[in-house]
Write an enzyme that holds these catalytic residues in place. Structure first.
Site, mmCIF file in Angstrom:
data_model
loop_
_atom_site.group_PDB
_atom_site.id
_atom_site.type_symbol
_atom_site.label_atom_id
_atom_site.label_comp_id
_atom_site.label_asym_id
_atom_site.label_seq_id
_atom_site.Cartn_x
_atom_site.Cartn_y
_atom_site.Cartn_z
ATOM 1 N N TYR A 11 0.826 -1.221 0.000
ATOM 2 C CA TYR A 11 0.000 0.000 0.000
ATOM 3 C C TYR A 11 0.861 1.272 0.000
ATOM 4 O O TYR A 11 0.792 2.086 -0.935
ATOM 5 C CB TYR A 11 -0.917 -0.055 1.226
ATOM 6 N N SER A 124 6.657 3.526 12.943
ATOM 7 C CA SER A 124 5.229 3.729 13.214
ATOM 8 C C SER A 124 5.034 4.484 14.512
ATOM 9 O O SER A 124 5.835 4.359 15.450
ATOM 10 C CB SER A 124 4.574 2.349 13.315
ATOM 11 N N TYR A 148 4.188 -6.499 17.191
ATOM 12 C CA TYR A 148 4.435 -5.709 15.976
ATOM 13 C C TYR A 148 5.145 -4.408 16.340
ATOM 14 O O TYR A 148 6.154 -4.039 15.725
ATOM 15 C CB TYR A 148 3.096 -5.399 15.269
ATOM 16 N N LYS A 152 9.122 -2.720 15.439
ATOM 17 C CA LYS A 152 9.480 -1.376 14.947
ATOM 18 C C LYS A 152 10.498 -0.730 15.897
ATOM 19 O O LYS A 152 11.480 -0.119 15.457
ATOM 20 C CB LYS A 152 8.220 -0.499 14.841
ATOM 21 N N PHE A 177 1.738 8.024 11.200
ATOM 22 C CA PHE A 177 0.510 7.945 11.985
ATOM 23 C C PHE A 177 -0.480 7.069 11.179
ATOM 24 O O PHE A 177 -0.093 5.981 10.787
ATOM 25 C CB PHE A 177 0.055 9.339 12.422
ATOM 26 N N LEU A 199 -9.828 0.988 10.201
ATOM 27 C CA LEU A 199 -11.104 1.687 10.044
ATOM 28 C C LEU A 199 -11.452 2.016 8.593
ATOM 29 O O LEU A 199 -12.546 1.663 8.128
ATOM 30 C CB LEU A 199 -11.073 2.966 10.902
ATOM 31 N N GLY A 293 -7.000 -3.261 23.796
ATOM 32 C CA GLY A 293 -5.694 -2.693 23.412
ATOM 33 C C GLY A 293 -5.779 -1.333 22.755
ATOM 34 O O GLY A 293 -4.753 -0.690 22.525
HETATM 35 P P1 NAD Z 1 1.691 -3.721 3.089
HETATM 36 O O1 NAD Z 1 1.464 -5.028 3.742
HETATM 37 O O2 NAD Z 1 0.722 -3.253 2.059
HETATM 38 O O3 NAD Z 1 3.155 -3.670 2.453
HETATM 39 C C1 NAD Z 1 4.248 -4.406 2.953
HETATM 40 C C2 NAD Z 1 4.877 -5.140 1.776
HETATM 41 O O4 NAD Z 1 6.009 -5.884 2.219
HETATM 42 C C3 NAD Z 1 3.914 -6.122 1.113
HETATM 43 O O5 NAD Z 1 3.876 -5.851 -0.270
HETATM 44 C C4 NAD Z 1 4.529 -7.492 1.397
HETATM 45 O O6 NAD Z 1 4.273 -8.416 0.367
HETATM 46 C C5 NAD Z 1 5.995 -7.141 1.558
HETATM 47 N N1 NAD Z 1 6.787 -8.068 2.379
HETATM 48 C C6 NAD Z 1 6.512 -8.483 3.639
HETATM 49 N N2 NAD Z 1 7.510 -9.263 4.095
HETATM 50 C C7 NAD Z 1 8.446 -9.313 3.106
HETATM 51 C C8 NAD Z 1 9.713 -9.940 2.978
HETATM 52 N N3 NAD Z 1 10.251 -10.671 3.971
HETATM 53 N N4 NAD Z 1 10.401 -9.782 1.817
HETATM 54 C C9 NAD Z 1 9.886 -9.053 0.796
HETATM 55 N N5 NAD Z 1 8.693 -8.439 0.873
HETATM 56 C C10 NAD Z 1 7.984 -8.571 2.011
HETATM 57 O O7 NAD Z 1 1.808 -2.632 4.253
HETATM 58 P P2 NAD Z 1 1.861 -1.045 4.181
HETATM 59 O O8 NAD Z 1 0.642 -0.525 4.842
HETATM 60 O O9 NAD Z 1 2.214 -0.604 2.822
HETATM 61 O O10 NAD Z 1 3.067 -0.779 5.182
HETATM 62 C C11 NAD Z 1 4.398 -0.596 4.727
HETATM 63 C C12 NAD Z 1 5.298 -0.458 5.929
HETATM 64 O O11 NAD Z 1 4.836 0.645 6.730
HETATM 65 C C13 NAD Z 1 5.297 -1.670 6.851
HETATM 66 O O12 NAD Z 1 6.606 -1.852 7.345
HETATM 67 C C14 NAD Z 1 4.355 -1.263 7.969
HETATM 68 O O13 NAD Z 1 4.673 -1.917 9.172
HETATM 69 C C15 NAD Z 1 4.637 0.222 8.065
HETATM 70 N N6 NAD Z 1 3.526 0.990 8.658
HETATM 71 C C16 NAD Z 1 2.263 0.873 8.134
HETATM 72 C C17 NAD Z 1 1.213 1.576 8.727
HETATM 73 C C18 NAD Z 1 -0.193 1.428 8.186
HETATM 74 O O14 NAD Z 1 -1.136 1.750 8.924
HETATM 75 N N7 NAD Z 1 -0.406 0.986 6.953
HETATM 76 C C19 NAD Z 1 1.437 2.412 9.822
HETATM 77 C C20 NAD Z 1 2.743 2.542 10.313
HETATM 78 C C21 NAD Z 1 3.786 1.823 9.707
HETATM 79 N N1 UFG Z 2 -12.157 1.261 14.597
HETATM 80 C C1 UFG Z 2 -13.522 1.005 14.658
HETATM 81 N N2 UFG Z 2 -14.031 -0.004 13.877
HETATM 82 C C2 UFG Z 2 -13.255 -0.743 13.048
HETATM 83 C C3 UFG Z 2 -11.855 -0.467 12.990
HETATM 84 C C4 UFG Z 2 -11.335 0.548 13.783
HETATM 85 O O1 UFG Z 2 -14.259 1.654 15.409
HETATM 86 O O2 UFG Z 2 -13.767 -1.653 12.376
HETATM 87 C C5 UFG Z 2 -11.605 2.369 15.405
HETATM 88 C C6 UFG Z 2 -10.553 1.938 16.408
HETATM 89 O O3 UFG Z 2 -11.160 1.541 17.608
HETATM 90 C C7 UFG Z 2 -9.691 3.201 16.521
HETATM 91 C C8 UFG Z 2 -9.791 3.829 15.130
HETATM 92 O O4 UFG Z 2 -10.947 3.258 14.518
HETATM 93 O O5 UFG Z 2 -10.286 4.088 17.443
HETATM 94 C C9 UFG Z 2 -8.577 3.543 14.252
HETATM 95 O O6 UFG Z 2 -8.339 2.138 14.221
HETATM 96 P P1 UFG Z 2 -7.359 1.464 13.135
HETATM 97 O O7 UFG Z 2 -7.409 -0.002 13.364
HETATM 98 O O8 UFG Z 2 -7.675 1.970 11.782
HETATM 99 O O9 UFG Z 2 -5.925 2.081 13.500
HETATM 100 P P2 UFG Z 2 -5.067 1.978 14.841
HETATM 101 O O10 UFG Z 2 -4.792 3.388 15.260
HETATM 102 O O11 UFG Z 2 -5.656 1.069 15.828
HETATM 103 O O12 UFG Z 2 -3.723 1.290 14.325
HETATM 104 C C10 UFG Z 2 -3.028 1.760 13.167
HETATM 105 C C11 UFG Z 2 -2.264 0.616 12.517
HETATM 106 C C12 UFG Z 2 -1.112 0.186 13.373
HETATM 107 C C13 UFG Z 2 -0.253 1.353 13.733
HETATM 108 C C14 UFG Z 2 -1.084 2.434 14.367
HETATM 109 C C15 UFG Z 2 -0.229 3.650 14.619
HETATM 110 O O13 UFG Z 2 -3.112 -0.482 12.305
HETATM 111 O O14 UFG Z 2 -0.299 -0.692 12.644
HETATM 112 O O15 UFG Z 2 -2.167 2.794 13.502
HETATM 113 O O16 UFG Z 2 0.319 4.110 13.444
HETATM 114 F F1 UFG Z 2 0.687 0.940 14.600
#
Ligand code: NAD
Ligand code: UFG
Length: 337
Positions: A11, A124, A148, A152, A177, A199, A293
């Protein structure tokens, strides 16, 4: 000179690849596709008219990763690859520690071997755990509440230690964020398989009719309307933050962390209402129990990234809601046919 994106088919990685290509950078993507689809890469090629060098590899495989560095003139790396489901990480902690940490160590060995000294890492806001206050600055206390998050936290430390040991590396830790939204083209976006945990993907699946209603996890938090508050950031703004970090890294030696957020909090109901209004769609919802959590409220202080990286989030919540829906509407089954 190319930028290697590990996890670049995912993504955030695909949106960053798109912004980099639009800005004229060459990119190489290494992704196992464990949580993504090659279709995203194909669409990047259509959107930009450029061929993308793509390697379907698990970056823990050092020999295959070596080949990527040997075959390309890589001068910096953006490291997205990893597993990211918070709930799953509590059930399968070893899988998360093994995958996320081994991948980073394998990448650092390859960078050492091929004399690549610049890395930007996807950290994160989860490293702040339950924060004492918001907006959260980068020097706030860090403590995680799930495996997780600890991966990080640990990877940040590994990369900082590596920067110290090497002496001439540039390590930029970007603490995201809550990324939502999609490129305005509607061609690439977030494609979570199964029932989404987060969400916005849940809201768009309700909007498209795949899920009947949204469950709002609690309305008795100490927030503006009782529902959880987060700092949502448009994924295209986040993507541009990586370009700012790469540019900064060119003249920087050492390690530095930056928050990438908007500095504003939005509640679950505020987001749902904005989505309904901007897209003119009803989102049925039910208030249910709190999700274990969950934190009541947090948002980041982005002023360090504003000042040092000259990076600002430009998109508002309405843009995020419009663009998330645009991708889902154009792709009711995500990247699947
Ligand atoms: P995502 O799952 O869409 O992308 C991660 C990609 O890494 C995937 O395409 C997956 O196939 C690839 N991958 C996983 N393990 C691998 C490996 N060992 N070798 C090669 N490829 C591998 O997730 P995203 O939302 O795009 O997140 C990207 C990064 O940002 C992640 O490290 C995630 O932890 C971090 N992050 C995401 C969020 C969020 O809410 N989306 C928030 C904070 C941090
Ligand atoms: N929520 C709902 N219904 C749902 C999903 C979420 O009410 O079906 C609420 C949650 O309770 C929270 C808010 O929407 O209050 C956001 O929830 P998310 O699951 O979208 O996001 P979080 O903040 O819980 O977690 C995300 C990522 C984590 C990351 C964190 C901080 O999933 O990987 O943000 O960056 F660590």
């Amino acid at each position: 000179m190319s930028v290697l994106l590990t996890g670049g088919a995912g993504y955030i990685g695909s949106h960053t690849a798109l912004e980099l290509l639009r800005e004229g950078y060459d990119v190489v993507i290494a992704d196992s596709l464990i949580n993504s689809s090659y279709e995203a890469v194909k669409r990047l090629e259509i959107l930009t008219g450029k061929d993308i060098k793509f390697y379907q590899i698990d970056i823990r495989d050092g020999e295959k990763l070596d080949k990527v560095f040997e075959e390309n003139d890589i001068d910096s790396v953006v490291h997205f690859a990893g597993l990211k489901a918070v709930g799953e990480s509590s059930v399968k902690p070893l899988l998360y520690y093994e995958t996320n940490i081994d991948a980073t160590i394998s990448l650092c060995y390859a960078m050492e071997k091929h004399n690549v000294k610049r890395i930007v890492f996807s950290s994160s806001a989860t490293v702040y755990g339950v924060p004492d206050f918001s907006p959260i600055p980068e020097d706030a206390r860090r403590y995680c509440s799930n495996p997780y998050g600890w991966t990080k936290y640990m990877i940040e430390q590994i990369l900082r230690d590596e920067a110290t040991a090497r002496g001439d590396w540039s390590v930029i830790l970007l603490r995201y964020f809550n990324p939502i939204g999609a490129d305005a083209s509607g061609m690439i976006g977030e494609d979570q398989s199964g029932i989404p945990n987060n969400l916005m993907p849940y809201i768009t699946k309700v909007a498209v009719g795949t899920l009947p209603y949204l469950r709002v996890f609690g309305n008795d938090y100490n927030t503006v309307d009782g529902t959880g508050v987060r700092d949502y950031i448009h994924v295209s703004d986040l993507a541009r933050g990586h370009i700012a970090a790469l540019e900064y890294g060119k003249d920087f030696v050492g390690s530095e962390a930056f928050n990438l957020g908007t500095g504003k909090g939005t509640s679950v109901l505020q987001l749902v209402n904005a989505f309904m209004k901007v897209n003119n769609i009803d989102i049925p919802y039910k208030i249910v129990e709190r999700r274990p959590g969950d934190i009541d409220e947090y948002y980041g202080d982005p002023s360090k990234a504003n000042k040092v990286l000259n990076w600002y989030a430009k998109h508002d919540i309405e843009d995020m809601c419009r663009d998330s829906w645009n991708f889902q509407k154009n792709n009711p089954n995500g990247y699947k046919e």
